[in-house]
Design an enzyme around this catalytic site. Structure first.
Site, PDB file in Angstrom:
ATOM      1  N   GLU A 172       0.764  -1.178  -0.118  1.00 57.00           N
ATOM      2  CA  GLU A 172      -0.036   0.012   0.011  1.00 57.00           C
ATOM      3  C   GLU A 172       0.851   1.398  -0.089  1.00 57.00           C
ATOM      4  OE1 GLU A 172      -2.311  -1.570   3.320  1.00 57.00           O
ATOM      5  OE2 GLU A 172      -0.794  -0.208   4.436  1.00 57.00           O
ATOM      6  N   CYS A 232       3.553   8.444   1.648  1.00 56.04           N
ATOM      7  CA  CYS A 232       3.928   7.321   2.166  1.00 56.04           C
ATOM      8  C   CYS A 232       4.125   5.951   1.570  1.00 56.04           C
ATOM      9  CB  CYS A 232       2.853   6.906   3.508  1.00 56.04           C
ATOM     10  SG  CYS A 232       3.602   5.870   4.598  1.00 56.04           S
ATOM     11  N   CYS A 292       6.893  -7.744   6.403  1.00 53.65           N
ATOM     12  CA  CYS A 292       7.911  -7.207   7.309  1.00 53.65           C
ATOM     13  C   CYS A 292       8.577  -8.500   8.220  1.00 53.65           C
ATOM     14  CB  CYS A 292       7.296  -6.231   8.253  1.00 53.65           C
ATOM     15  SG  CYS A 292       9.096  -5.337   9.084  1.00 53.65           S
ATOM     16  N   CYS A 324       7.139  -5.941  15.485  1.00 54.60           N
ATOM     17  CA  CYS A 324       6.404  -4.769  16.442  1.00 54.60           C
ATOM     18  C   CYS A 324       5.268  -5.342  16.899  1.00 54.60           C
ATOM     19  CB  CYS A 324       6.852  -3.606  15.907  1.00 54.60           C
ATOM     20  SG  CYS A 324       8.506  -3.222  15.219  1.00 54.60           S
ATOM     21  N   CYS A 351       2.108  -3.116  15.700  1.00 48.99           N
ATOM     22  CA  CYS A 351       1.986  -3.022  14.327  1.00 48.99           C
ATOM     23  C   CYS A 351       1.205  -4.032  13.408  1.00 48.99           C
ATOM     24  CB  CYS A 351       3.387  -2.588  13.778  1.00 48.99           C
ATOM     25  SG  CYS A 351       3.407  -2.360  11.966  1.00 48.99           S
ATOM     26  N   CYS A 359      -1.083   1.957   8.914  1.00 48.99           N
ATOM     27  CA  CYS A 359      -0.253   0.952   8.427  1.00 48.99           C
ATOM     28  C   CYS A 359      -0.922  -0.413   7.997  1.00 48.99           C
ATOM     29  CB  CYS A 359       0.856   0.976   9.647  1.00 48.99           C
ATOM     30  SG  CYS A 359       2.297   0.393   9.062  1.00 48.99           S
TER      31      CYS A 359
HETATM   32  N1  SAH Z   1       9.763  -0.341   9.596  1.00 50.14           N
HETATM   33  C1  SAH Z   1       9.837   0.787   9.610  1.00 50.14           C
HETATM   34  C2  SAH Z   1       8.932   1.869   8.734  1.00 50.14           C
HETATM   35  C3  SAH Z   1       7.331   1.569   8.522  1.00 50.14           C
HETATM   36  S1  SAH Z   1       6.263   1.977   9.912  1.00 50.14           S
HETATM   37  C4  SAH Z   1       9.544   1.507  10.707  1.00 50.14           C
HETATM   38  O1  SAH Z   1       9.235   0.573  11.897  1.00 50.14           O
HETATM   39  O2  SAH Z   1      10.248   2.421  11.380  1.00 50.14           O
HETATM   40  C5  SAH Z   1       6.060   3.716   9.947  1.00 50.14           C
HETATM   41  C6  SAH Z   1       5.725   4.192  11.476  1.00 50.14           C
HETATM   42  O3  SAH Z   1       4.515   3.725  11.893  1.00 50.14           O
HETATM   43  C7  SAH Z   1       6.681   3.495  12.544  1.00 50.14           C
HETATM   44  O4  SAH Z   1       7.158   4.511  13.477  1.00 50.14           O
HETATM   45  C8  SAH Z   1       5.798   2.594  13.236  1.00 50.14           C
HETATM   46  O5  SAH Z   1       6.188   1.992  14.456  1.00 50.14           O
HETATM   47  C9  SAH Z   1       4.450   3.256  13.126  1.00 50.14           C
HETATM   48  N2  SAH Z   1       3.302   2.262  13.345  1.00 50.14           N
HETATM   49  C10 SAH Z   1       2.863   0.865  13.087  1.00 50.14           C
HETATM   50  N3  SAH Z   1       2.037   0.487  13.242  1.00 50.14           N
HETATM   51  C11 SAH Z   1       1.319   1.549  14.114  1.00 50.14           C
HETATM   52  C12 SAH Z   1      -0.120   1.549  14.509  1.00 50.14           C
HETATM   53  N4  SAH Z   1      -1.030   0.795  14.731  1.00 50.14           N
HETATM   54  N5  SAH Z   1      -0.308   2.987  15.191  1.00 50.14           N
HETATM   55  C13 SAH Z   1       0.390   3.710  15.143  1.00 50.14           C
HETATM   56  N6  SAH Z   1       1.794   3.825  14.555  1.00 50.14           N
HETATM   57  C14 SAH Z   1       2.064   2.719  13.931  1.00 50.14           C
HETATM   58 FE1  SF4 Z   2       7.986  -3.786  10.559  1.00 46.68          FE
HETATM   59 FE2  SF4 Z   2       5.794  -2.646  11.648  1.00 46.68          FE
HETATM   60 FE3  SF4 Z   2       8.091  -3.062  12.967  1.00 46.68          FE
HETATM   61 FE4  SF4 Z   2       7.842  -1.204  11.072  1.00 46.68          FE
HETATM   62  S1  SF4 Z   2       6.786  -1.132  12.799  1.00 46.68           S
HETATM   63  S2  SF4 Z   2       9.868  -2.928  11.302  1.00 46.68           S
HETATM   64  S3  SF4 Z   2       6.789  -2.257   9.465  1.00 46.68           S
HETATM   65  S4  SF4 Z   2       6.751  -4.583  12.120  1.00 46.68           S
END
Ligand code: SAH
Ligand code: SF4
Length: 373
Positions: free
Chosen positions: A108, A121, A128, A132, A135, A357
């Site tokens: 996306e 974005c 991935c 996390c 996420c 995300c």
């Molecule tokens: N993998 C990279 C970039 C993609 S995520 C990273 O982790 O930095 C982009 C941002 O969105 C990151 O800071 C991530 O931690 C945040 N993010 C992911 N899921 C989220 C959620 N459910 N609510 C708020 N922020 C989120």
């Molecule tokens: Fe991967 Fe989501 Fe963690 Fe970013 S925040 S590294 S996209 S699992």
């Protein structure tokens, strides 16, 4: 055909187009690909400009090339666009595309317009490898890295939709790129590097270095290289100030803990007061949002030119967390601000189109599964 009874013949997939796609090639790749057809390097530079700066998809539009050369190139090469599996426009102007690649995998891309800028974005991987816990992309296995052309393709699609060719026109709406879609960009370093260097090229997609931000969960050994070889703005998904908490939220922390991550930030080559590092911090109720956490955050960032971006947690079905209350987020921001760091609270955008995300992709996968059952 010898052997047993044949059932009804399945429809054949259309044969894949064997012509190489110019989208994804950098200047050197293009010069090398075009040289066998008698194209001098400066002419290859013109083709580069047509593809990335003018956004043409038809060789016939390349009017500074001879008609014979245009015809020859059209036979040998493609200038492809990504297929769109779903496109949505939010009431707040946010756009979200689910793009489909040649192997039917999907990722996306989101465009967020604001009064003074427009940010795209971009995804770097399908799924991935990291997990996390807050996420949604983290619940999806890594399928594969995106190719340079697939990363750039997201930009080209946005410019097509917004009608913004040539890319260097003034008053364009798409001004900024953030590598904050699906995936960990520093685990797809070479492809992200190639794509961003084309995005940065003044004769390419022409986005300035200061307007491209790469976000990483903390792949420490690659941070310096990113600064040296790409040199864009850096964002760090910090999300916690203590290793015990960050180990759970951002499990890559077990490999490279907070102290190592911050040391890499201090060393980031292009860092100065005009080019600060953004620390992203997701606000999770009762997990990382106390006054003590805010004070510790300010202490940790001492000496690093930085700003803090507080992200209200965007819940997804099955997630174990809740977003902190508005008053808590405000109080947290005040403490960080008073300590001398600019701290902004990200406004949720495009909630009506699931612009968070990983959400649109999962919805489409779910729909397909329920259609199949
Ligand atoms: N993998 C990279 C970039 C993609 S995520 C990273 O982790 O930095 C982009 C941002 O969105 C990151 O800071 C991530 O931690 C945040 N993010 C992911 N899921 C989220 C959620 N459910 N609510 C708020 N922020 C989120
Ligand atoms: Fe991967 Fe989501 Fe963690 Fe970013 S925040 S590294 S996209 S699992």
């Amino acid at each position: 055909m010898p052997g047993g009874a044949l059932g009804p013949k399945a429809p054949e997939a259309p044969a894949a187009d064997p012509r190489p796609n110019l989208v994804g090639m950098d200047r050197a790749d293009m010069a090398a690909a075009l040289a066998p057809f008698g194209v001098a390097p400066y002419r290859a530079g013109q083709v580069f400009q047509w593809v990335y700066n003018r956004g043409v998809t038809d060789f016939d539009a390349m009017t500074n090339l001879s008609k014979a050369l245009r015809a020859e190139l059209a036979e040998r090469f493609r200038i492809d666009r990504l297929q769109v599996a779903d496109a949505r426009l939010s009431v707040d102007g946010t756009r979200k595309w689910l793009v489909r690649f040649a192997d039917a995998q999907e990722a996306e891309t989101v465009f967020i317009p604001e009064p003074d800028r427009g940010t795209l974005c971009v995804s770097s991987q399908i799924g991935c490898t990291l997990t996390c816990s807050f996420c949604h992309t983290g619940t999806q296995k890594l399928v594969r890295n995106l190719e340079p052309g697939e990363i750039l393709g997201q930009l080209m699609l946005a410019r097509d939709t917004l009608g913004e060719w040539p890319a260097s026109q003034v008053d364009r709406r798409l001004t900024n790129i953030v590598m904050m879609g699906m995936g960990e960009p520093l685990y797809n370093f070479d492809n992200v590097k190639k794509a961003l260097n084309i995005a940065l090229d003044g004769e390419g997609v022409a986005i300035s270095r200061r307007k491209i931000t790469l976000s990483t969960s903390g792949v420490v050994p690659m941070i310096r290289r990113a600064g040296e070889e790409i040199g864009v703005m850096l964002a760090i998904s910090l999300h916690a100030v203590r290793d015990e908490v960050r180990d759970v939220l951002v499990p890559i922390n077990r490999k490279w803990p907070i102290a190592e991550l911050l040391a890499a930030c201090r060393d980031y080559p292009t860092i100065n007061n005009a080019r600060r590092i953004t620390f992203e911090y997701v606000m999770l109720k009762g997990i990382n949002d106390s006054d003590a956490d805010a004070r510790e955050l300010a202490r940790l960032l001492k000496g690093i030119p930085s700003k803090v971006n507080l992200i209200p947690f965007n819940p997804w079905p099955g997630s174990a967390y809740e977003c902190s209350d508005d008053a808590r987020i405000q109080r947290f921001a005040d403490i960080v601000n008073r300590a001398g760091y600019v701290s902004t609270v990200r406004t949720p955008r495009g909630r009506d189109i699931l612009a968070a995300c990983g959400q649109l992709k999962s919805e489409s996968v779910r729909e397909r599964k329920s259609r199949a059952s």
